[in-house]
Design a protein around this motif. Structure first.
Motif, PDB file in Angstrom:
ATOM      1  N   GLY A 159      11.824  38.282  60.581  1.00  0.00           N
ATOM      2  CA  GLY A 159      11.666  39.584  61.216  1.00  0.00           C
ATOM      3  C   GLY A 159      12.810  40.502  60.842  1.00  0.00           C
ATOM      4  N   ASN A 160      13.484  41.045  61.861  1.00  0.00           N
ATOM      5  CA  ASN A 160      14.596  41.964  61.597  1.00  0.00           C
ATOM      6  C   ASN A 160      15.950  41.264  61.672  1.00  0.00           C
ATOM      7  N   ARG A 161      15.943  39.965  61.434  1.00  0.00           N
ATOM      8  CA  ARG A 161      17.193  39.207  61.328  1.00  0.00           C
ATOM      9  C   ARG A 161      17.234  38.541  59.953  1.00  0.00           C
ATOM     10  N   ILE A 162      18.334  38.733  59.268  1.00  0.00           N
ATOM     11  CA  ILE A 162      18.524  38.222  57.910  1.00  0.00           C
ATOM     12  C   ILE A 162      19.807  37.411  57.898  1.00  0.00           C
ATOM     13  N   THR A 163      19.762  36.218  57.322  1.00  0.00           N
ATOM     14  CA  THR A 163      20.977  35.421  57.186  1.00  0.00           C
ATOM     15  C   THR A 163      21.064  34.904  55.755  1.00  0.00           C
ATOM     16  N   CYS A 164      22.291  34.687  55.311  1.00  0.00           N
ATOM     17  CA  CYS A 164      22.516  34.361  53.905  1.00  0.00           C
ATOM     18  C   CYS A 164      23.664  33.362  53.820  1.00  0.00           C
ATOM     19  N   SER A 165      23.562  32.426  52.863  1.00  0.00           N
ATOM     20  CA  SER A 165      24.471  31.276  52.859  1.00  0.00           C
ATOM     21  C   SER A 165      25.814  31.502  52.190  1.00  0.00           C
ATOM     22  N   GLY A 166      25.965  32.532  51.371  1.00  0.00           N
ATOM     23  CA  GLY A 166      27.259  32.713  50.711  1.00  0.00           C
ATOM     24  C   GLY A 166      27.236  33.831  49.701  1.00  0.00           C
ATOM     25  N   ALA A 167      28.338  33.950  48.941  1.00  0.00           N
ATOM     26  CA  ALA A 167      28.527  35.085  48.050  1.00  0.00           C
ATOM     27  C   ALA A 167      27.499  35.124  46.927  1.00  0.00           C
ATOM     28  N   MET A 168      27.242  33.989  46.270  1.00  0.00           N
ATOM     29  CA  MET A 168      26.278  33.983  45.180  1.00  0.00           C
ATOM     30  C   MET A 168      24.873  34.277  45.708  1.00  0.00           C
ATOM     31  N   ALA A 169      24.556  33.751  46.860  1.00  0.00           N
ATOM     32  CA  ALA A 169      23.243  33.984  47.454  1.00  0.00           C
ATOM     33  C   ALA A 169      23.087  35.435  47.907  1.00  0.00           C
ATOM     34  N   ALA A 170      24.202  36.126  48.192  1.00  0.00           N
ATOM     35  CA  ALA A 170      24.125  37.529  48.597  1.00  0.00           C
ATOM     36  C   ALA A 170      23.486  38.371  47.500  1.00  0.00           C
ATOM     37  N   PHE A 171      23.816  38.069  46.250  1.00  0.00           N
ATOM     38  CA  PHE A 171      23.214  38.790  45.126  1.00  0.00           C
ATOM     39  C   PHE A 171      21.703  38.566  45.114  1.00  0.00           C
ATOM     40  N   ASP A 172      21.273  37.315  45.315  1.00  0.00           N
ATOM     41  CA  ASP A 172      19.844  36.997  45.353  1.00  0.00           C
ATOM     42  C   ASP A 172      19.152  37.728  46.504  1.00  0.00           C
ATOM     43  N   LEU A 173      19.811  37.752  47.651  1.00  0.00           N
ATOM     44  CA  LEU A 173      19.232  38.426  48.809  1.00  0.00           C
ATOM     45  C   LEU A 173      19.036  39.908  48.533  1.00  0.00           C
ATOM     46  N   VAL A 174      20.049  40.558  47.992  1.00  0.00           N
ATOM     47  CA  VAL A 174      19.941  41.997  47.748  1.00  0.00           C
ATOM     48  C   VAL A 174      18.867  42.285  46.700  1.00  0.00           C
TER      49      VAL A 174
END
Length: 313
Positions: A159-174
């Motif tokens: 939904g309107n909550r997003i969580t991400c595991s770390g710096a490298m994954a942040a790029f994938d998320l964006v």
């Protein structure tokens, strides 16, 4: 099914909440793809501002000082990115919890990056949600918050909550968010700009065989821009049938292999047209076209302007 391209959307407003000890790597992997999306779109599809709880500067784990644009209390927008990283337990406080609960009313979505998930959970903002966190903290996180469905994924969107595991994954998320909101064509172009081989990770989290096939096919296409090969040969090298490749690409990216391959070649043409002084005839050859007029027509259909038009801007 994902959209390959989308009509221009309103500018999305991103708040980045920093704490002392934040990761430069995580910050760069969040902001740089947004900057690239603006540059490649030639319009502001994202803007962002840096925030802190009290308005003081934030210092990264490696000593980088960032002056915030404003206090969290005065900010609002589409997504708040919570980024504490190292030493996050220092910020488990009433002040942080009150600030985040208020932010949940001021922002349409909240994203906890790296250990930001823990601060969101302490504020009661992940109850009965699926979430992830930096994998070093996963066991402790699951024990501390049994009401959260903790998942070992690179990123989780509930939904309107997003969580991400770390710096490298942040790029994938964006990249995933760019593709979701502005089309997979733009996400792919951002990925190519950073020479990322992990574009498949932003497709449904990147775990399925579907994403692996698509990722392999994209890499094969990228390696054969100047001398294009057939879709059948791409499928053979990706170790699947052409039909499977067509189904998987349509499912993951919302476009056929032919459309995606053409876009990759024209992305290269645009990069060369804007960033070099090469003659159009030379650009034509480098992106796998035999005829400059044919390349120019395809370029105009894709980008709404010719290579020469872009050089005049």
């Amino acid at each position: 099914m994902p959209n390959w391209s989308k009509s221009p959307a309103a500018t999305q407003h991103i708040g980045v909440l920093l704490f002392d000890g934040f990761s430069n790597h995580c910050l760069a992997n969040t902001i740089e793809p947004l900057r690239a999306a603006n540059s490649l779109s030639r319009k502001q599809v994202f803007n962002w501002e840096f925030l802190t709880i009290n308005g003081d500067n934030a210092q990264s784990s490696s000593g980088l000082q960032v002056a915030p644009h404003k206090r969290l209390h005065h900010a609002a927008g589409d997504i708040l990115v919570v980024m504490p990283s190292y030493g996050f337990r220092r910020y488990i406080s009433r002040e942080t919890q009150v600030g985040l609960r208020r932010a949940a009313r001021q922002f349409k979505a909240l994203a906890g990056l790296d250990t930001g998930s823990w601060l969101l959970a302490e504020a009661g903002l992940l109850e009965h949600r699926c979430a992830t966190i930096h994998w070093e903290e996963m066991t402790s996180f699951a024990e501390r918050f049994p009401e959260i469905d903790v998942q070992r994924e690179r990123f989780v969107i509930d939904g309107n909550r997003i969580t991400c595991s770390g710096a490298m994954a942040a790029f994938d998320l964006v990249l995933h968010l760019i593709g979701r909101d502005h089309g997979q064509a733009l996400a792919l172009e951002v990925s190519q700009l950073f020479m990322s081989h992990g574009f498949g990770h932003c497709l449904r989290g990147g775990a399925e065989a579907s994403s692996r096939i698509v990722k392999n096919a994209l890499a094969i296409m990228q390696d054969n821009l100047e001398n294009p090969i057939t879709i059948a040969e791409i499928a053979r090298q990706a170790k699947c049938t052409q039909k499977v490749l067509e189904v998987r690409m349509k499912s993951d990216l919302g476009a056929t292999p032919q459309q995606i391959y053409r876009r990759q070649r024209l992305n290269l043409a645009r990069k060369l047209a804007v960033g070099t002084d090469l003659r159009i005839a030379e650009i034509t050859v480098r992106c796998g076209y035999a005829d400059a007029a044919a390349m120019t027509r395809a370029f105009r259909n894709e980008f709404g302007a010719t290579p020469r038009d872009l050089r005049r801007i």
